[in-house]
Scaffold this active site. Structure first.
Site, PDB file in Angstrom:
ATOM      1  CB  CYS A 177      -0.936   0.005   1.206  1.00  0.00           C
ATOM      2  SG  CYS A 177      -1.755  -1.577   1.469  1.00  0.00           S
ATOM      3  CG  HIS A 218      -2.223   4.447   5.349  1.00  0.00           C
ATOM      4  ND1 HIS A 218      -2.104   4.285   3.979  1.00  0.00           N
ATOM      5  CD2 HIS A 218      -2.337   3.181   5.864  1.00  0.00           C
ATOM      6  CE1 HIS A 218      -2.142   3.001   3.684  1.00  0.00           C
ATOM      7  NE2 HIS A 218      -2.292   2.305   4.808  1.00  0.00           N
ATOM      8  CG  HIS A 267      -6.585   0.654   1.079  1.00  0.00           C
ATOM      9  ND1 HIS A 267      -5.557   0.910   0.198  1.00  0.00           N
ATOM     10  CD2 HIS A 267      -5.991   0.379   2.270  1.00  0.00           C
ATOM     11  CE1 HIS A 267      -4.395   0.802   0.827  1.00  0.00           C
ATOM     12  NE2 HIS A 267      -4.637   0.475   2.090  1.00  0.00           N
TER      13      HIS A 267
END
Length: 432
Positions: free
Chosen positions: A177, A317, A356
């Site tokens: 990620c 995040h 995401h």
């Protein structure tokens, strides 16, 4: 800190909101999200436990992109979206085709797209109860071109470079990620070192398949919550239950300010610093004290020559997972502890709106950070109604904020404890 100034001059994004960064920006400012009911194609009925995702909606494809070769070539889904996003960024930059010959291409990509139908070609089983791979080889012509058996992990990076006629460095990054943010950070460093004047950097991913989503669910990362419906992505809320996956891609064009001004370009924002770290703690969980995240933010600020008290915004995040959101909040408090500057910061979690994007996540988040610097507008963290007691910062809950943003920090943290932070600043004509 180098005297070379590096700016963002082009942006392209594909998300559940559509195929243009302008639509992404406008939808997010109005507090919308694009999370919808979802099930993998291979699932029977609604049997798969993960019920929601932020999938790309092809009905939103603009007419001028319908003839893009991404839709006709045998490519993985992530590569299709990434190539279109890269094309958009290049067009947005206004750079002429001959300007790309010596440029760098840095691309992040995630796990390959395994296709169940291809795996089933190995059947029937042999007498020992094992898959018969000779049977698969005999039926190789039936293997689909867009699946992992016919794709390499660097396919998107190569495709973009070949399309642009790039003969400079082409780098594929696979760091979960944190990938797209690391691609942008490494591009920034390459330009600063004088290796290239121009770089196209970002990433693409699509995990909306049975194989990868099944893995994320079994890891305990993906939310299977249903009581909130499509509003289940709730970063920093006490009722958060896990990440909600999206898909898409994002790329930015980086170049030296001197080069940008010489061709008459107007920068969106200036990239000031980059920091990266490793938790060295656990593959599927952050260090509970947030040490890795702390180190990455501190390194980025040092690299930028920026004091913590100068930061106005953190693009978090913010995954909506129980562990990340509390840990990231703690890390922010540590970095911005002096005079409790963390109480004056604005914090925003973009994943609450478009999910995401895994390896691609950092790219559209960097774009939104750049736009916040340019327009002094901050996108909200939606679905934040009951903040967790451990999450007590100003998260711009549910409504965009009009606030001065001169310096901003964007965080991207990946599985395995990979942490990346980028510092952006409002572009000003005068030298810093």
């Amino acid at each position: 800190m180098s005297a070379t100034r590096i700016v963002i001059t082009g942006m392209g994004a594909v998300t559940g909101f559509g195929f243009e960064w302008q639509r992404l920006w406008s939808e997010m400012l109005r507090g919308a999200h694009c999370i919808r009911p979802w099930q993998p194609e291979e699932a029977q009925g609604d049997s798969f436990p993960v019920r929601y995702a932020a999938a790309v909606d092809m009905s939103l494809l603009p007419d001028y992109l319908r003839d893009h070769p991404a839709w006709s070539r045998p490519l993985e889904t992530r590569s299709r979206y990434g190539w279109v996003a890269a094309t958009q960024a290049v067009a947005d930059s206004g750079l002429e085709p001959d300007g790309w010959r010596d440029a760098a291409v840095l691309c992040a990509s995630g796990a390959p797209q395994h296709m169940l139908a291809d795996m089933l070609l190995a059947l029937p089983e042999d007498k020992a109860g094992r898959a018969d791979w000779t049977h698969l080889m005999a039926r190789a012509g039936e293997v689909r071109g867009e699946g992992s058996l016919r794709q390499s992990n660097d396919r998107l990076a190569r495709t973009i470079a070949e399309d642009l006629g790039c003969e400079g460095p082409v780098i594929n990054i696979s760091s979960a990620c944190a990938g797209a943010a690391q691609a942008i950070g490494n591009a920034f460093q390459m330009i600063r070192r004088g290796e290239v004047e121009i770089a196209l950097a970002g990433g693409a991913d699509s995990v909306l398949n049975l194989d990868t989503m099944g893995a994320l669910y079994l890891l305990g990362a993906a939310s299977a919550e249903q009581r909130w419906g499509a509003d289940l992505c709730r970063p920093f809320d006490r009722d958060r239950s896990g990440l909600i996956a999206g898909e898409g891609g994002g790329f930015v064009v980086l170049e030296t300010l001197e080069h940008a001004l010489a061709r008459g370009a107007t920068p969106y924002a200036e990239v000031l610093g980059y920091g990266s770290s490793l938790d060295a703690y656990k593959v599927t969980a952050p260090d509970p004290q947030g040490r890795g995240a702390t180190f990455a933010m501190q390194a980025a600020l040092r690299d930028a020559g920026v004091e913590p008290e100068q930061v106005d915004l953190i693009n978090a995040h913010g995954t909506s997972t129980p562990l990340n959101d509390a840990t990231e909040t703690l890390a922010i408090k540590t970095v911005f502890a002096n005079r409790e500057h963390y109480r004056r910061l604005a914090v925003s979690a973009n994943k609450s709106q478009f999910g995401h994007l895994i390896a691609a996540a950092g790219a559209p988040e960097i774009m939104l950070t750049a736009l916040a610097c340019r327009h002094d507008r901050i996108t909200p963290t939606v679905n934040l109604h009951h903040p967790d007691a451990q999450c007590d910062l100003d998260y711009c809950a549910n409504q965009a904020a009009a606030r001065r943003v001169d310096v901003a920090l964007s965080n991207s943290f990946g599985f395995g404890g990979l942490n990346t932070s980028l510092v952006l600043g409002k572009y000003r004509e005068e030298s810093r």
